[in-house]
Design a protein around this motif. Structure first.
Motif, short mmCIF file in Angstrom:
data_model
loop_
_atom_site.label_atom_id
_atom_site.label_comp_id
_atom_site.label_asym_id
_atom_site.label_seq_id
_atom_site.Cartn_x
_atom_site.Cartn_y
_atom_site.Cartn_z
N ALA A 72 20.51 20.14 22.76
CA ALA A 72 20.66 20.96 21.47
C ALA A 72 20.56 22.40 21.68
CB ALA A 72 19.54 20.62 20.62
N VAL A 73 20.37 22.81 22.83
CA VAL A 73 20.49 24.15 23.05
C VAL A 73 21.61 24.59 23.92
CG1 VAL A 73 19.37 26.13 24.24
CG2 VAL A 73 17.94 24.91 23.08
N VAL A 74 21.99 23.68 25.12
CA VAL A 74 23.10 23.75 26.04
C VAL A 74 24.19 23.77 25.54
CG1 VAL A 74 24.04 23.22 28.06
CG2 VAL A 74 21.51 23.51 27.84
N ALA A 120 16.78 26.71 15.45
CA ALA A 120 15.62 26.73 16.50
C ALA A 120 15.40 25.28 17.30
CB ALA A 120 14.40 27.23 16.02
N PRO A 121 16.38 24.85 17.91
CA PRO A 121 16.43 23.82 18.41
C PRO A 121 15.31 23.59 19.77
CG PRO A 121 18.48 24.83 19.22
CD PRO A 121 17.90 25.54 18.34
N GLY A 122 14.70 22.65 19.97
CA GLY A 122 13.59 22.55 21.12
C GLY A 122 13.11 21.36 21.10
N GLY A 123 12.18 21.06 21.87
CA GLY A 123 11.10 20.12 22.18
C GLY A 123 12.21 18.77 22.81
N THR A 243 18.73 12.18 18.19
CA THR A 243 18.38 10.92 18.02
C THR A 243 18.03 10.09 19.28
OG1 THR A 243 21.00 10.45 18.61
CG2 THR A 243 20.22 10.62 16.32
N LEU A 244 18.54 10.57 20.48
CA LEU A 244 18.33 9.95 21.75
C LEU A 244 17.06 10.75 22.61
CD1 LEU A 244 21.99 9.58 23.22
CD2 LEU A 244 20.29 7.77 22.40
N PHE A 245 16.96 12.08 22.39
CA PHE A 245 16.10 12.60 23.33
C PHE A 245 15.03 13.17 22.46
CE2 PHE A 245 19.86 12.94 25.93
CZ PHE A 245 19.66 12.56 27.06
N GLY A 246 14.90 12.97 21.07
CA GLY A 246 13.60 13.32 20.25
C GLY A 246 13.70 15.00 20.21
N GLU A 247 14.77 15.70 20.22
CA GLU A 247 14.85 17.11 20.06
C GLU A 247 14.63 17.43 18.73
OE1 GLU A 247 17.25 17.73 24.02
OE2 GLU A 247 18.12 18.35 22.30
#
Length: 292
Positions: A72-74, A120-123, A243-247
């Motif tokens: 979600a950042v890249v 502020a995407p992350g996690g 949905t897939l990586f829990g970001e």
């Protein structure tokens, strides 16, 4: 931040590749649309091969970016590929960059900055857990099939836009699969990577997305393709990340500046795609001899 640096390098390579591939696609007749013969004709053109070389460079940079940062950042950083490429093209070709291109570049850059600051995407995790890939692949396949069916039922820029969105979905899926595959490399080394189905699915999804993009560029103008490709890739990638990586992304009132950011990016992409530099047919201004 390594992931941001390599995401920027990916954007530069991908943007340059799109312009080169568009120039090559203009020389392909309509009868080759959605046929394997389209690739055969493109293979005979040096400008298209140069674009493919840049695609390979972009893939390597993207793999590094996804291995070191959240999807979600890249992926949203890739929206800068078009403005950066056009500005660079103007410098290399020694062509005066038109004012609308500067406005478009500013709109895209401001939109990206506002969107990243607001969301502020992350996690999230580095891998996809359990059987979460099953519904994701099924829904992606159905969405792609609907877009392709709609594209085959129309012509011109409408077909180009639909195929551009289908290509964007394919590239977003490629990024998600690549991130999952690269996590295997860091956990178990090269053997674990080679044994993962995600690695081979990445290749299949990437080739499919490339095929759809060539047909989109052949079907209509870049102004019809690029906004769908750029925004579609970013938004669908963010959806995969959540949905897939829990970001995680900010919601609530933060949606207002996020929507404003989308508007700025869309307007900027449309303005940039209209530029002669995007079509690759800009020429330096002719010099006239002064009469004494």
């Amino acid at each position: 931040m390594i992931s941001v640096l390599f995401a920027v390098l990916t954007a530069l390579s991908n943007g340059s590749a799109s312009v080169l591939q568009r120039r090559a696609a203009l020389n392909v007749p309509d009868r080759d649309a959605m046929r394997v013969s389209l690739i055969g004709r493109l293979l005979r053109q040096k400008v298209w091969l140069a674009g493919i070389a840049l695609v390979i460079v972009a893939a390597v940079c993207q793999a590094v970016a996804l291995a070191t940062g959240p999807i979600a950042v890249v992926q949203p950083i890739f929206v800068i590929e078009l403005p950066a490429t056009l500005l660079l093209a103007g410098f290399v070709m020694r062509v005066r960059v038109p004012r609308p291109v500067w406005f478009g570049a500013a709109a895209v850059t401001a939109g990206l900055a506002l969107g990243m600051a607001s969301a502020a995407p992350g996690g999230g995790s580095a891998t996809v857990r359990g059987a979460a890939w099953v519904p994701a692949l099924i829904l992606t396949g159905l969405f792609e099939a609907a877009l392709i069916a709609g594209a085959r039922a129309t012509r011109g820029n409408s077909r180009a836009a639909l195929l551009g969105l289908a290509a964007a979905c394919g590239y977003a899926l490629t990024a998600a699969l690549m991130k999952d595959a690269m996590a295997r490399l860091s956990d178990g080394g090269g053997v674990a990577l080679l044994e993962s189905w995600q690695l081979y699915a990445t290749a299949v999804a990437g080739v499919g997305a490339l095929f759809l993009l060539q047909n989109a560029l052949q079907a209509g103008s870049l102004v019809a393709v690029q906004p769908c490709l750029t925004l579609g890739d970013a938004l669908i990638s963010v959806l995969y990340g959540v949905t897939l990586f829990g970001e995680e992304l900010r919601t609530g009132w933060w949606l207002l500046p996020e929507l404003l950011a989308l508007g700025l990016i869309t307007a900027g992409c449309v303005e940039l795609a209209r530029s002669p530099l995007a079509a690759g047919n800009a020429a330096p201004p002719s010099r006239t001899r002064r009469v004494k």
